[in-house]
Write an enzyme that holds these catalytic residues in place. Structure first.
Site, mmCIF file in Angstrom:
data_model
loop_
_atom_site.group_PDB
_atom_site.id
_atom_site.type_symbol
_atom_site.label_atom_id
_atom_site.label_comp_id
_atom_site.label_asym_id
_atom_site.label_seq_id
_atom_site.Cartn_x
_atom_site.Cartn_y
_atom_site.Cartn_z
ATOM 1 C CG HIS A 172 -1.729 1.376 1.215
ATOM 2 N ND1 HIS A 172 -3.132 1.108 0.968
ATOM 3 C CD2 HIS A 172 -1.366 2.522 1.882
ATOM 4 C CE1 HIS A 172 -3.446 2.402 1.258
ATOM 5 N NE2 HIS A 172 -2.418 3.188 1.823
ATOM 6 N NE ARG A 216 -9.724 8.043 -13.424
ATOM 7 C CZ ARG A 216 -8.421 8.651 -13.177
ATOM 8 N NH1 ARG A 216 -8.594 9.815 -13.013
ATOM 9 N NH2 ARG A 216 -7.659 7.739 -13.121
ATOM 10 N NE ARG A 221 -13.551 5.749 -17.585
ATOM 11 C CZ ARG A 221 -12.844 5.457 -16.238
ATOM 12 N NH1 ARG A 221 -12.072 4.432 -16.423
ATOM 13 N NH2 ARG A 221 -13.035 6.233 -15.258
ATOM 14 C CG ASN A 263 -5.313 0.619 -11.813
ATOM 15 O OD1 ASN A 263 -4.379 0.493 -12.119
ATOM 16 N ND2 ASN A 263 -5.681 1.951 -11.632
ATOM 17 C CG ASP A 264 -11.260 -2.385 -13.181
ATOM 18 O OD1 ASP A 264 -11.359 -2.646 -11.833
ATOM 19 O OD2 ASP A 264 -11.980 -1.404 -13.572
ATOM 20 N NE ARG A 274 -9.086 -0.771 -8.807
ATOM 21 C CZ ARG A 274 -9.534 0.177 -9.630
ATOM 22 N NH1 ARG A 274 -10.038 -0.158 -10.877
ATOM 23 N NH2 ARG A 274 -9.037 1.402 -9.596
ATOM 24 C CB CYS A 282 -5.400 4.832 -19.750
ATOM 25 S SG CYS A 282 -7.138 3.870 -19.449
#
Lengths: 87, 561
Positions: free
Chosen positions: B184, B286, B322, B434-435, B445, B482
């Site tokens: 983290h 975003r 997006r 990330n996803d 996550r 991205c």
């Protein structure tokens, strides 16, 4: 003695931020306010007490207060509980 | 003391004095109080009030979400029911320290027994309890020290609550003895561009006030540097500060292969920063911020004005917007109000938009109209696309509503595996690492207990990226990245080796990634990609590439004592 029976509107119940807002309002009112859910009643100024009641969205709770201004204070507190603070 | 070695995060360098994170306090002893109950009660009341005031002060400084958490903690310290319990225990002969410790522990056990959200508040209670006891004992409160001067923080590892509150104006660098590059702490350090070396064995032997040089590029921590070492570091720092004032050029590899470096943005407020840091466009804009505070979707005209401001800042440049990505970590009540057992696998991304097509149509119309009034090269992409059929649906709808360039995000392994067919039906792909990592490793996550799985260096994730890269090259269509991965300088090189044609990241990461790309040729990037793909784990992949990328390999010696 003034009382209000209200339904909790916040999506995640009366925890975290909504609980903080509620306790803050109780503390600043200067009155002794009690909060009941089912057969449990406790000091509404206690955030740990409020959290430990495990109040969820849609639960019915009762507020009780005595003293000057009790009606107005309970109106304000009822407003907090019946507003969805998580929205 | 020898030079300590750990894993550096980013490319930063810092010189400063060490401050240790205080150790957790031992449990207060249960010996009988040596004074009267009334005196103990006065002490307890004073420390509870002082702690509440201190927590509130920190909350005011932190702002945002942290402020709400800390405000709740302040109320815990002021809790009247808790105070009654403390007093009762003092009446039974306990010291104020012991009574406070026991009263908080009793509430903590009650909350833990309730489980779920209430159980998670146990950590908050422990933190408040430790702070009150520290105040009673007159010792430093646990948690990140907050002196008035800049310092280098040394800790075993940091709790999320500690890292979230780090004051970046005083923390010059972070050194941890535990925790790896995906802890983290490391992720946060990367996000906030904090100079950090994690997993530095021996770091806990450093003492307050010792001077160290922290070099994240090499992962080295030089303890008590000589005058010459100090001067060299100061020169490097001055050079880098000067280099930041030089106009920044477009991203490219050492052999000249262009790799456009774009910015990830979530609001139009950060535009200036992105332009200043040399972003060549926007790789991920975003749009959730337009919607988050509202109970229903904003009008086409409202949206169009916001998109127009964005496009106006990048005339002639690429701006990838997006479509609204709600769900899982960012629910929007007007899109999907049904509670789900497993929101990351639920009605989110394009799935939620499709279920509310009028909202999607309005958004695409607003973007197309804003694009028509500006010179920016406006692209639009759909979030969380899983199938070829969804790709066709989105691309067709976007074109119908006037969007010139429409593509899809690749975040689901199914989409990565069929990237050749997906790219046949759309204009471009952008990989959300990330996803993609979360779905490939089947690890939520947002869940701390499985955070170690969330590492985009994992060869399985890289292989999927490689599939998309190959499909893009074969179809002659752009493949962007991205996700967080593009902001890790060395991983960025690997991603280019796997076929990424552009990289998009938070503006703070642009300079480091630009510098790293310029060190290697496309041939080297491809070689690094091969090394990473043939590793067995994320850790092995990273080590293999670091090893290959380090000139004049020197093994850190333990014998300099």
């Amino acid at each position: 003695m003034a009382t209000r029976t209200v339904t909790v509107a916040s999506a995640h119940g009366l925890h975290a931020r909504p609980a903080s807002l509620f306790v803050q309002a109780v503390a600043s009112s200067g009155l002794a306010v009690e909060l009941s859910k089912g057969d449990k009643t406790l000091n509404a100024a206690s955030i740990l007490g409020v959290i430990s009641l495990g109040i969820e969205h849609g639960d019915t709770v009762t507020l009780t207060a005595e003293g000057d201004n009790a009606e107005a204070v309970l109106d304000q507190l009822a407003e907090i509980i019946t507003t969805d603070q998580d929205a | 003391m020898p030079t300590l070695t750990g894993v550096g995060i980013g490319r930063g360098l810092a010189i400063g004095e060490v401050l240790r994170m205080p150790d957790p306090l031992p449990e207060p002893s249960d010996a009988a109080s040596q004074t009267t109950p009334d005196a103990e009660k006065v002490r307890a009341a004073g420390s509870l009030a002082a702690t509440a005031a201190d927590i509130r002060l920190r909350g005011g400084r932190a702002g945002g979400a942290a402020k709400d958490v800390l405000e709740a903690q302040a109320f815990m310290a002021e809790d009247p029911t808790l105070k009654d319990d403390v007093d009762k225990r003092i009446d039974a002969g306990k010291t104020a320290e012991r009574a406070v410790f026991e009263a908080f522990a009793a509430f903590r056990d009650l909350l833990v027994s309730m489980g779920g959200y209430m159980g998670e508040r146990a950590t908050d209670l422990n933190d408040v309890s430790q702070r009150v006891v520290a105040h009673l004992q007159g010792v430093a409160a646990p948690g990140v020290p907050t002196p008035d001067h800049p310092f280098i923080l040394v800790a075993r590892d940091l709790a999320p609550a500690d890292t979230a509150l780090l004051d970046l104006s005083t923390v010059l660098a972070l050194i941890t003895s535990d925790g790896g590059p995906t802890s983290h702490t490391a992720i946060l350090a990367r996000e906030k561009s904090i100079v950090a070396v994690v997993g530095a064995v021996g770091a806990l032997e450093l003492s307050d006030g010792q001077t160290v040089i922290v070099d994240a590029t090499t992962g080295a921590v030089t303890v008590d540097p000589s005058d010459a070492e100090r001067a060299a570091a100061e020169t490097t720092l001055a050079d880098r500060a000067a280099a930041k004032d030089v106009p920044v050029g477009p991203g490219a590899l050492a052999d000249g292969t262009p790799v456009p470096l774009l910015a990830n943005l979530g609001t139009v407020d950060k535009l200036d920063e992105a332009v200043e840091k040399g972003a060549e466009g926007v790789g991920l804009f975003r749009t959730e911020f337009l919607f988050l505070d509202s109970e229903k979707a904003p009008t086409v005209a409202d949206q169009q004005a916001k998109y127009s401001a964005l496009f106006a800042a990048f005339p002639g440049k690429k701006v990838v917007v997006r479509a609204l990505d709600a769900g899982a970590d960012k629910p929007l009540s007007f899109l999907n109000d049904e509670p789900e057992e497993n929101p990351a696998l639920g009605l989110r991304g394009l799935r939620a938009l499709r279920a509310n097509e009028p909202i999607l149509r309005d958004q695409l119309t607003a973007i197309a109209s804003a694009a028509a009034e500006n010179e920016a090269d406006a692209w639009v992409m759909a979030p969380m696309v899983s199938t070829v059929e969804e790709t066709r649906y989105f691309t067709r709808l976007a074109k119908e509503l006037g969007v010139k360039t429409a593509g899809v995000m690749i975040e689901v392994p199914a989409a990565a595996l069929l990237a050749d067919r997906i790219l046949a039906d759309t204009d471009f792909a952008s990989i959300g690492t990330n996803d993609l990592t979360q779905y490939t490793l089947a690890a939520d996550r947002l869940l701390g207990s499985v955070a170690s799985f969330q590492d985009p260096w994992h060869p399985a994730v890289l292989r999927l990226v490689g599939e998309v890269g190959k499909a893009g090259a074969a179809a002659g269509k752009p493949v962007g990245i991205c996700g967080e991965a593009a902001a890790d300088p060395l991983l960025a090189v690997v991603l280019v080796g796997l076929g990424a044609t552009s990289l998009s990241m938070s503006p703070a990461a642009l300079a480091d990634v630009r510098a790293e790309l310029a060190r290697f040729t496309l041939k080297q990037a491809k070689q690094f990609a091969e090394l990473a793909l043939s590793a067995n784990s994320a850790v092995e992949a990273r080590l293999a590439v670091i090893d290959a990328a380090t000139p004049n390999k020197t093994t850190p010696t333990e014998s300099e004592k």
